[in-house]
Design a protein around this motif. Structure first.
Motif, PDB file in Angstrom:
ATOM      1  N   LEU A   1       0.832  -1.205   0.000  1.00 15.77           N
ATOM      2  CA  LEU A   1       0.000   0.000   0.000  1.00 15.77           C
ATOM      3  C   LEU A   1       0.868   1.257   0.000  1.00 15.77           C
ATOM      4  N   LEU A   2       1.945   1.239   0.759  1.00 17.37           N
ATOM      5  CA  LEU A   2       2.881   2.362   0.775  1.00 17.37           C
ATOM      6  C   LEU A   2       3.538   2.538  -0.594  1.00 17.37           C
ATOM      7  N   LEU A   3       3.936   1.440  -1.236  1.00 21.26           N
ATOM      8  CA  LEU A   3       4.518   1.515  -2.575  1.00 21.26           C
ATOM      9  C   LEU A   3       3.508   2.053  -3.591  1.00 21.26           C
ATOM     10  N   PHE A   4       2.249   1.645  -3.461  1.00 24.20           N
ATOM     11  CA  PHE A   4       1.212   2.131  -4.367  1.00 24.20           C
ATOM     12  C   PHE A   4       1.021   3.640  -4.213  1.00 24.20           C
ATOM     13  N   CYS A   5       1.006   4.128  -2.983  1.00 24.60           N
ATOM     14  CA  CYS A   5       0.873   5.575  -2.744  1.00 24.60           C
ATOM     15  C   CYS A   5       2.090   6.333  -3.283  1.00 24.60           C
ATOM     16  N   GLN A   6       3.268   5.767  -3.138  1.00 24.39           N
ATOM     17  CA  GLN A   6       4.465   6.403  -3.687  1.00 24.39           C
ATOM     18  C   GLN A   6       4.424   6.414  -5.216  1.00 24.39           C
ATOM     19  N   ALA A   7       3.867   5.367  -5.816  1.00 28.30           N
ATOM     20  CA  ALA A   7       3.727   5.327  -7.273  1.00 28.30           C
ATOM     21  C   ALA A   7       2.747   6.401  -7.745  1.00 28.30           C
ATOM     22  N   ILE A   8       1.690   6.627  -6.984  1.00 19.13           N
ATOM     23  CA  ILE A   8       0.751   7.699  -7.321  1.00 19.13           C
ATOM     24  C   ILE A   8       1.465   9.048  -7.260  1.00 19.13           C
ATOM     25  N   LEU A   9       2.283   9.260  -6.246  1.00 21.89           N
ATOM     26  CA  LEU A   9       3.042  10.511  -6.142  1.00 21.89           C
ATOM     27  C   LEU A   9       4.044  10.648  -7.294  1.00 21.89           C
ATOM     28  N   LEU A  10       4.651   9.542  -7.703  1.00 25.16           N
ATOM     29  CA  LEU A  10       5.561   9.572  -8.849  1.00 25.16           C
ATOM     30  C   LEU A  10       4.812   9.975 -10.123  1.00 25.16           C
ATOM     31  N   GLY A  11       3.637   9.427 -10.330  1.00 21.73           N
ATOM     32  CA  GLY A  11       2.823   9.791 -11.494  1.00 21.73           C
ATOM     33  C   GLY A  11       2.415  11.249 -11.453  1.00 21.73           C
ATOM     34  N   MET A  12       2.104  11.747 -10.273  1.00 21.93           N
ATOM     35  CA  MET A  12       1.735  13.156 -10.145  1.00 21.93           C
ATOM     36  C   MET A  12       2.942  14.058 -10.419  1.00 21.93           C
ATOM     37  N   ALA A  13       4.120  13.654  -9.986  1.00 25.37           N
ATOM     38  CA  ALA A  13       5.330  14.448 -10.245  1.00 25.37           C
ATOM     39  C   ALA A  13       5.655  14.463 -11.737  1.00 25.37           C
TER      40      ALA A  13
ATOM     41  N   ARG B   1      14.784   0.898  -6.832  1.00 21.42           N
ATOM     42  CA  ARG B   1      15.016   1.151  -5.400  1.00 21.42           C
ATOM     43  C   ARG B   1      13.841   0.725  -4.530  1.00 21.42           C
ATOM     44  N   ARG B   2      12.669   1.244  -4.854  1.00 22.10           N
ATOM     45  CA  ARG B   2      11.509   1.018  -3.982  1.00 22.10           C
ATOM     46  C   ARG B   2      10.913  -0.374  -4.152  1.00 22.10           C
ATOM     47  N   ALA B   3      10.799  -0.833  -5.396  1.00 18.15           N
ATOM     48  CA  ALA B   3      10.172  -2.134  -5.645  1.00 18.15           C
ATOM     49  C   ALA B   3      11.197  -3.251  -5.694  1.00 18.15           C
ATOM     50  N   GLN B   4      12.423  -2.963  -5.330  1.00 18.46           N
ATOM     51  CA  GLN B   4      13.515  -3.938  -5.262  1.00 18.46           C
ATOM     52  C   GLN B   4      13.742  -4.644  -6.600  1.00 18.46           C
ATOM     53  N   GLY B   5      13.615  -3.886  -7.687  1.00 18.71           N
ATOM     54  CA  GLY B   5      13.895  -4.408  -9.011  1.00 18.71           C
ATOM     55  C   GLY B   5      12.790  -5.253  -9.611  1.00 18.71           C
ATOM     56  N   GLN B   6      11.650  -5.332  -8.972  1.00 14.68           N
ATOM     57  CA  GLN B   6      10.543  -6.130  -9.488  1.00 14.68           C
ATOM     58  C   GLN B   6       9.511  -5.213 -10.138  1.00 14.68           C
ATOM     59  N   LEU B   7       9.158  -5.541 -11.358  1.00 12.86           N
ATOM     60  CA  LEU B   7       8.155  -4.767 -12.069  1.00 12.86           C
ATOM     61  C   LEU B   7       6.784  -5.289 -11.654  1.00 12.86           C
ATOM     62  N   ARG B   8       6.035  -4.438 -10.966  1.00 17.55           N
ATOM     63  CA  ARG B   8       4.723  -4.855 -10.475  1.00 17.55           C
ATOM     64  C   ARG B   8       3.662  -4.025 -11.174  1.00 17.55           C
ATOM     65  N   LEU B   9       2.618  -4.676 -11.591  1.00 15.88           N
ATOM     66  CA  LEU B   9       1.570  -4.022 -12.362  1.00 15.88           C
ATOM     67  C   LEU B   9       0.854  -2.951 -11.548  1.00 15.88           C
ATOM     68  N   TYR B  10       0.621  -3.178 -10.284  1.00 16.30           N
ATOM     69  CA  TYR B  10      -0.102  -2.189  -9.490  1.00 16.30           C
ATOM     70  C   TYR B  10       0.712  -0.907  -9.310  1.00 16.30           C
ATOM     71  N   LEU B  11       2.053  -0.995  -9.430  1.00 18.60           N
ATOM     72  CA  LEU B  11       2.861   0.218  -9.345  1.00 18.60           C
ATOM     73  C   LEU B  11       2.738   1.046 -10.624  1.00 18.60           C
ATOM     74  N   LEU B  12       2.725   0.368 -11.769  1.00 13.99           N
ATOM     75  CA  LEU B  12       2.518   1.090 -13.029  1.00 13.99           C
ATOM     76  C   LEU B  12       1.125   1.705 -13.087  1.00 13.99           C
ATOM     77  N   LEU B  13       0.110   0.971 -12.609  1.00 12.82           N
ATOM     78  CA  LEU B  13      -1.244   1.525 -12.566  1.00 12.82           C
ATOM     79  C   LEU B  13      -1.318   2.714 -11.599  1.00 12.82           C
ATOM     80  N   GLY B  14      -0.573   2.649 -10.508  1.00  7.18           N
ATOM     81  CA  GLY B  14      -0.541   3.771  -9.567  1.00  7.18           C
ATOM     82  C   GLY B  14       0.094   5.004 -10.181  1.00  7.18           C
ATOM     83  N   ALA B  15       1.173   4.808 -10.957  1.00 13.27           N
ATOM     84  CA  ALA B  15       1.837   5.945 -11.598  1.00 13.27           C
ATOM     85  C   ALA B  15       0.933   6.574 -12.660  1.00 13.27           C
ATOM     86  N   VAL B  16       0.264   5.743 -13.455  1.00 12.91           N
ATOM     87  CA  VAL B  16      -0.664   6.274 -14.452  1.00 12.91           C
ATOM     88  C   VAL B  16      -1.848   6.950 -13.767  1.00 12.91           C
TER      89      VAL B  16
END
Length: 172
Positions: free
Chosen positions: A9-21, A61-76
Motif C-alpha cells: 500500500l505504501l509503494l502504491f501511494c508512492q507510485a501515485i506521487l511519482l505519477g503526479m510528479a 530502489r523502492r520495488a527492489q527491481g521487481q516490475l509490479r503491475l499495481y505500481l505502473l497503474l498507480g503511476a498512471v
C-alpha cells in the motif's frame, strides 16, 4: 497481517506521487512548448528521458527491481489525478511565471538574436576557411608533383586521343 499489507500500500501511494510528479513536469514543459514551438521535440525528449529514469529508479530502489503491475497503474493513476484535479488551476500560474520570466530576460538585455547572428557569421567564416584550405592543398599538391595542362595550344589543333596516338606510331 497488517505489516504484510502496509508495504504494498505504501509503494502504491508512492507510485501515485511519482505519477503526479511526472504529470507536473509535463504540465510545466507544456507552457514552454506553447511559447517556443521550435523546442517541442527537444522538450519532449527531455521529458521522456526524465520520466523514464524516474520510473526506472523507482522500480529499482523502492520495488527492489521487481516490475509490479499495481505500481505502473498507480503511476498512471497519479498522472490522471493530477491532470483532472490540479492542472486546470496550475496552467495559468505557469503561463504567468513564463511570461514574466521572458519579460525579465528581455529587460536584462539578453538578446538571443545577436548570439544567433554571431553563430551564423562564425559558421560562414569556417566554411570559407575550409574551402580555402582545400583549394590551397590542391594547388600545392598539383604544382610540384606533375605538369599542369592548362588547355592552351595552337588554334585548330587538338591533342590526339590515345587510340590515334598508337595508330600514328605504328607503320602501315
Amino acid at each position: 497481517m497488517a505489516p504484510a499489507l502496509s508495504q504494498p500500500l505504501l509503494l502504491f501511494c508512492q507510485a501515485i506521487l511519482l505519477g503526479m510528479a511526472a504529470a507536473l513536469l509535463y504540465d510545466l514543459l507544456r507552457a514552454f512548448r506553447l511559447r517556443l514551438p521550435r523546442l517541442t521535440s527537444a522538450l519532449d525528449i527531455l521529458y521522456c528521458m526524465a520520466a523514464g529514469l524516474a520510473v526506472f529508479l523507482f522500480m529499482l530502489r523502492r520495488a527492489q527491481g521487481q516490475l509490479r503491475l499495481y505500481l505502473l497503474l498507480g503511476a498512471v493513476g497519479g498522472g490522471v489525478l493530477f491532470f483532472t484535479a490540479f492542472s486546470p488551476f496550475l496552467r495559468p500560474v505557469w503561463d504567468f511565471l513564463l511570461h514574466h520570466l521572458a519579460f525579465l530576460l528581455h529587460l536584462s538585455g539578453i538578446d538571443l538574436r545577436g548570439a544567433e547572428n554571431l553563430c551564423k557569421k562564425i559558421g560562414r567564416w569556417g566554411k570559407n576557411l575550409f574551402y580555402f584550405i582545400r583549394k590551397r592543398y590542391t594547388i600545392k599538391n598539383t604544382e610540384h608533383g606533375r605538369r599542369l595542362y592548362r588547355g592552351g595550344g595552337r588554334p585548330g589543333k587538338s591533342r590526339p586521343t590515345a587510340k590515334e596516338a598508337v595508330q600514328r606510331k605504328r607503320p602501315h
